[in-house]
Write a protein that holds these residues in place. Sequence first.
Motif, PDB file in Angstrom:
ATOM      1  N   ARG A 127      -5.863  -0.809  -1.729  1.00 42.99           N
ATOM      2  CA  ARG A 127      -4.888   0.219  -1.351  1.00 42.99           C
ATOM      3  C   ARG A 127      -3.517  -0.403  -1.072  1.00 42.99           C
ATOM      4  NH1 ARG A 127      -9.651   2.056   1.632  1.00 42.99           N
ATOM      5  NH2 ARG A 127     -10.452   3.954   0.622  1.00 42.99           N
ATOM      6  N   LEU A 128      -3.517  -1.582  -0.461  1.00 46.75           N
ATOM      7  CA  LEU A 128      -2.247  -2.266  -0.214  1.00 46.75           C
ATOM      8  C   LEU A 128      -1.544  -2.563  -1.531  1.00 46.75           C
ATOM      9  CD1 LEU A 128      -0.227  -3.695   1.653  1.00 46.75           C
ATOM     10  CD2 LEU A 128      -1.674  -5.738   1.511  1.00 46.75           C
ATOM     11  N   ASN A 129      -2.301  -2.944  -2.549  1.00 45.40           N
ATOM     12  CA  ASN A 129      -1.699  -3.183  -3.865  1.00 45.40           C
ATOM     13  C   ASN A 129      -1.029  -1.917  -4.394  1.00 45.40           C
ATOM     14  OD1 ASN A 129      -1.213  -4.732  -6.346  1.00 45.40           O
ATOM     15  ND2 ASN A 129      -2.736  -3.374  -7.256  1.00 45.40           N
TER      16      ASN A 129
ATOM     17  N   THR B  84       7.619   8.318   4.122  1.00 44.39           N
ATOM     18  CA  THR B  84       6.279   8.571   3.594  1.00 44.39           C
ATOM     19  C   THR B  84       6.271   8.361   2.086  1.00 44.39           C
ATOM     20  OG1 THR B  84       6.663  10.938   3.212  1.00 44.39           O
ATOM     21  CG2 THR B  84       5.861  10.299   5.390  1.00 44.39           C
ATOM     22  N   VAL B  85       5.091   8.042   1.565  1.00 43.98           N
ATOM     23  CA  VAL B  85       4.936   7.905   0.122  1.00 43.98           C
ATOM     24  C   VAL B  85       3.461   8.099  -0.218  1.00 43.98           C
ATOM     25  CG1 VAL B  85       4.516   5.400   0.137  1.00 43.98           C
ATOM     26  CG2 VAL B  85       5.529   6.465  -1.890  1.00 43.98           C
ATOM     27  N   GLN B  86       3.192   8.690  -1.373  1.00 41.60           N
ATOM     28  CA  GLN B  86       1.834   8.775  -1.879  1.00 41.60           C
ATOM     29  C   GLN B  86       1.595   7.575  -2.783  1.00 41.60           C
ATOM     30  OE1 GLN B  86      -0.473  11.149  -1.045  1.00 41.60           O
ATOM     31  NE2 GLN B  86      -2.038  10.060  -2.239  1.00 41.60           N
ATOM     32  N   ALA B  87       0.615   6.755  -2.436  1.00 38.26           N
ATOM     33  CA  ALA B  87       0.281   5.585  -3.248  1.00 38.26           C
ATOM     34  C   ALA B  87      -1.230   5.508  -3.348  1.00 38.26           C
ATOM     35  CB  ALA B  87       0.846   4.306  -2.620  1.00 38.26           C
TER      36      ALA B  87
ATOM     37  N   ILE C 236       2.280  -1.624  -2.463  1.00 38.42           N
ATOM     38  CA  ILE C 236       3.249  -2.626  -2.912  1.00 38.42           C
ATOM     39  C   ILE C 236       3.834  -2.248  -4.262  1.00 38.42           C
ATOM     40  CG2 ILE C 236       3.530  -5.027  -3.636  1.00 38.42           C
ATOM     41  CD1 ILE C 236       3.171  -4.788  -0.644  1.00 38.42           C
ATOM     42  N   GLN C 237       2.976  -1.833  -5.182  1.00 38.13           N
ATOM     43  CA  GLN C 237       3.444  -1.486  -6.525  1.00 38.13           C
ATOM     44  C   GLN C 237       4.318  -0.229  -6.505  1.00 38.13           C
ATOM     45  OE1 GLN C 237       2.989  -3.497  -9.124  1.00 38.13           O
ATOM     46  NE2 GLN C 237       1.748  -4.877  -7.875  1.00 38.13           N
ATOM     47  N   THR C 238       3.914   0.757  -5.718  1.00 41.58           N
ATOM     48  CA  THR C 238       4.659   2.020  -5.682  1.00 41.58           C
ATOM     49  C   THR C 238       6.058   1.835  -5.122  1.00 41.58           C
ATOM     50  OG1 THR C 238       2.612   3.282  -5.434  1.00 41.58           O
ATOM     51  CG2 THR C 238       4.648   4.385  -4.774  1.00 41.58           C
ATOM     52  N   LEU C 239       6.198   1.008  -4.082  1.00 43.33           N
ATOM     53  CA  LEU C 239       7.504   0.796  -3.448  1.00 43.33           C
ATOM     54  C   LEU C 239       8.238  -0.422  -4.020  1.00 43.33           C
ATOM     55  CD1 LEU C 239       6.861   1.568   0.342  1.00 43.33           C
ATOM     56  CD2 LEU C 239       7.824   3.039  -1.427  1.00 43.33           C
ATOM     57  N   HIS C 240       7.652  -1.065  -5.030  1.00 43.60           N
ATOM     58  CA  HIS C 240       8.282  -2.226  -5.676  1.00 43.60           C
ATOM     59  C   HIS C 240       8.603  -3.315  -4.649  1.00 43.60           C
ATOM     60  CE1 HIS C 240       8.525   0.295  -9.224  1.00 43.60           C
ATOM     61  NE2 HIS C 240       9.196   1.202  -8.527  1.00 43.60           N
TER      62      HIS C 240
ATOM     63  N   ALA D  94      -3.395 -11.209  -1.268  1.00 40.67           N
ATOM     64  CA  ALA D  94      -2.665 -12.349  -1.806  1.00 40.67           C
ATOM     65  C   ALA D  94      -3.530 -13.159  -2.770  1.00 40.67           C
ATOM     66  CB  ALA D  94      -2.188 -13.243  -0.660  1.00 40.67           C
ATOM     67  N   ALA D  95      -4.823 -13.291  -2.455  1.00 37.11           N
ATOM     68  CA  ALA D  95      -5.729 -14.033  -3.330  1.00 37.11           C
ATOM     69  C   ALA D  95      -5.915 -13.339  -4.669  1.00 37.11           C
ATOM     70  CB  ALA D  95      -7.077 -14.216  -2.637  1.00 37.11           C
ATOM     71  N   GLU D  96      -5.924 -12.011  -4.648  1.00 35.43           N
ATOM     72  CA  GLU D  96      -6.148 -11.246  -5.871  1.00 35.43           C
ATOM     73  C   GLU D  96      -4.864 -10.997  -6.655  1.00 35.43           C
ATOM     74  OE1 GLU D  96      -9.181 -10.752  -6.844  1.00 35.43           O
ATOM     75  OE2 GLU D  96      -9.954 -11.598  -4.974  1.00 35.43           O
ATOM     76  N   HIS D  97      -3.707 -11.077  -5.994  1.00 33.18           N
ATOM     77  CA  HIS D  97      -2.420 -10.805  -6.658  1.00 33.18           C
ATOM     78  C   HIS D  97      -1.386 -11.862  -6.269  1.00 33.18           C
ATOM     79  CE1 HIS D  97      -4.008  -6.790  -7.677  1.00 33.18           C
ATOM     80  NE2 HIS D  97      -4.472  -6.777  -6.445  1.00 33.18           N
ATOM     81  N   PRO D  98      -1.682 -13.131  -6.493  1.00 33.76           N
ATOM     82  CA  PRO D  98      -0.791 -14.195  -6.023  1.00 33.76           C
ATOM     83  C   PRO D  98       0.618 -14.129  -6.605  1.00 33.76           C
ATOM     84  CG  PRO D  98      -2.390 -15.050  -7.593  1.00 33.76           C
ATOM     85  CD  PRO D  98      -2.822 -13.659  -7.257  1.00 33.76           C
TER      86      PRO D  98
END
Length: 314
Positions: A121-123, A49-52, A126-130, A150-154
């Motif tokens: 939220r997916l971003n 689990t993780v809070q992101a 992704i950022q929290t878990l590197h 992917a389009a917003e964070h290629p």
Amino acid sequence: MLIRRLKFLGIIAALIIVVLGGSYLFAPQWLLTANTWREAMNAQLEKRTVQAGDTHWVYYEGGQGPTIVLLHGFAARKEVWLKVAPQLTAHFHVVIPDLPGWGESSRNPGASYNIDNQADRLNDFIQTLHLQHALIVGHSMGGAIAGVYAAEHPQDLAQLALIDSFGLKFKENDFAKEAMSGKNPFDFDDRAGFLRANALAFEHVPDIPGRFIDVFVQDNVKNRAFIDNTFNELRDNSQVLSLQTRLDKLTMPVLGMWCHDDKIIDISALESLRTGLTHAPSISTSILNGCNHMPQMEKPQAFAQVLTSFMLAH
């Protein structure tokens, strides 16, 4: 002595049968949970689990090597990947979350869970878990979420795989007509309704014992308001074409994988994907036979082979 041992073993066997029979009749959810735990162990996955951002995420993680993130579709959860997971964790580091609002991940009352908000939220996740520079794999609704992300964070992913993905133009089929009329085909109140909903997604509907189906029915009824609210959000034209309108922003290698006889997202969407990817350096496509909308469950070996080949080629 032998007779005593046989009697003892017979008593133990009888007790096991009674316990299992009682669990099936009165607490089938326990058996389903136990089976899920067994499948996760077999795939060498651990639940974490993780809070992101605004979500308490629950996810599976296991394996070593290049990272693959697997995103499930509408009215599904992380467990839909358990059949194919053992073939992936043998070679890759695999992360399989329950998307926000679904499964065991948290849900915020009144919040929007459309494609755009889920991509944000997916971003956070992704950022929290590197997990930057991973292969992001999205199935159905999860495909649209993965594609928009992917389009917003290629710069934050290495490759993108879209599996029978929502968010693209496709030839209108019976499912689309029913959905756009406002009727949610994924709502069901009894065993017959569950089987009808599964017939939409599977070429061969899995043979599931009745008491287990009852658990899925109860879960669907319990979450009906959220399921219907999200379904109605996704009927908006901005959501129906959420990925189509962003295809020219995808600048990483892209894989499109479809079941030939998909009754939910018609295979014509694959051509929309091909023609819209004007800036992707590499475009791979694969069509699987003998499945409907759930290739990871109906054709896990073929699914894993296609995904592995794509991953290794890029």
